[in-house]
Design an enzyme around this catalytic site. Sequence first.
Site, PDB file in Angstrom:
ATOM      1  N   GLY A  73       0.803  -1.104  -0.075  1.00  0.00           N
ATOM      2  CA  GLY A  73      -0.092  -0.267  -0.181  1.00  0.00           C
ATOM      3  C   GLY A  73       0.669   1.194   0.049  1.00  0.00           C
ATOM      4  O   GLY A  73       2.038   1.055   0.288  1.00  0.00           O
ATOM      5  N   TYR A 137       9.456  10.068  -3.867  1.00  0.00           N
ATOM      6  CA  TYR A 137       8.751   8.828  -3.691  1.00  0.00           C
ATOM      7  C   TYR A 137       9.896   7.552  -3.412  1.00  0.00           C
ATOM      8  O   TYR A 137       9.738   6.777  -2.442  1.00  0.00           O
ATOM      9  CB  TYR A 137       8.202   8.164  -5.055  1.00  0.00           C
ATOM     10  CG  TYR A 137       8.102   6.786  -5.122  1.00  0.00           C
ATOM     11  CD1 TYR A 137       6.544   6.234  -4.631  1.00  0.00           C
ATOM     12  CD2 TYR A 137       8.441   6.064  -6.063  1.00  0.00           C
ATOM     13  CE1 TYR A 137       6.333   5.013  -4.467  1.00  0.00           C
ATOM     14  CE2 TYR A 137       8.138   4.639  -6.466  1.00  0.00           C
ATOM     15  CZ  TYR A 137       7.207   4.121  -5.856  1.00  0.00           C
ATOM     16  OH  TYR A 137       6.922   2.880  -5.805  1.00  0.00           O
TER      17      TYR A 137
END
Length: 270
Positions: A73, A137
């Site tokens: 996730g 990220y």
Amino acid sequence: MTDFQRTLLTGAGGALGTQLRKSGTRLGKVVRLSALGPCENLEAHEEDFPANLADFDEVSKAVKGCDAIIHMGGQSLEGPWKTILDANITGGYNIYEAARQHGVKRIVYASSVHAIGFYERTEMIDGNVPTRPDSLYGVSKTFVENLGRYYFDKFGIETVCLRIGSSFPEPTDRRHLITWLSYRDCRQLVEKALSAPRVGFMIAYGMSNNSEAFWDNRTAAVLGYKPQDSADDFREQVFAKTTQGDPNDPAVRFQGGSFCAAGHYEDENK
């Protein structure tokens, strides 16, 4: 076949989470599915448990009763710092701390090529090189990798960090011919990371049996991973549809591809 009684799968509504559901009870006798919203078409061995990764209480409730976690996730691309912070960094901490509190034995974490994206394509690297993230990220992926190491060294929670290359139905550009991970191989790799008798803390790369490679992936072989697919099968069609590109372009020069060429997200999206 895993011996885990109940495995939590985060990101169960995403592309790879949806693919992993096809592994069935090879992920655990019961698989608890977690996403921001409800999951559909539950099988007999599945249970639905929506949770916001940024909310520790929700994560703790989702983890309770599980003895393994597949953590897929979070934010899956570059994005605003607040989104990366909440979904990936705070979310990663919440997963590990809830795992500690509830006695989880093993975590399989979906890390990324973008944790090491600024290595040049001419370099062959393994899982022991220093991280070189190519984005916020990528930074979030290195943070959770370090959480995994910390929680193993201090609390004994085993972790396999899978630095996934490019997992799509098929490769669509020349870089993918090196980094591609088929969905079938992705499922096998996660299954092996769960079923190996002992993993300690391990970093492996998520790649299929491609003839070209950036990564020495002996750690995946230790897990028993034997990829069945190859980007080589798509080479002719990819070459016919794409051009070589400027070798000095950061998107071509570095392993992280277009992430390396992009500017700072906050500057470009004001």
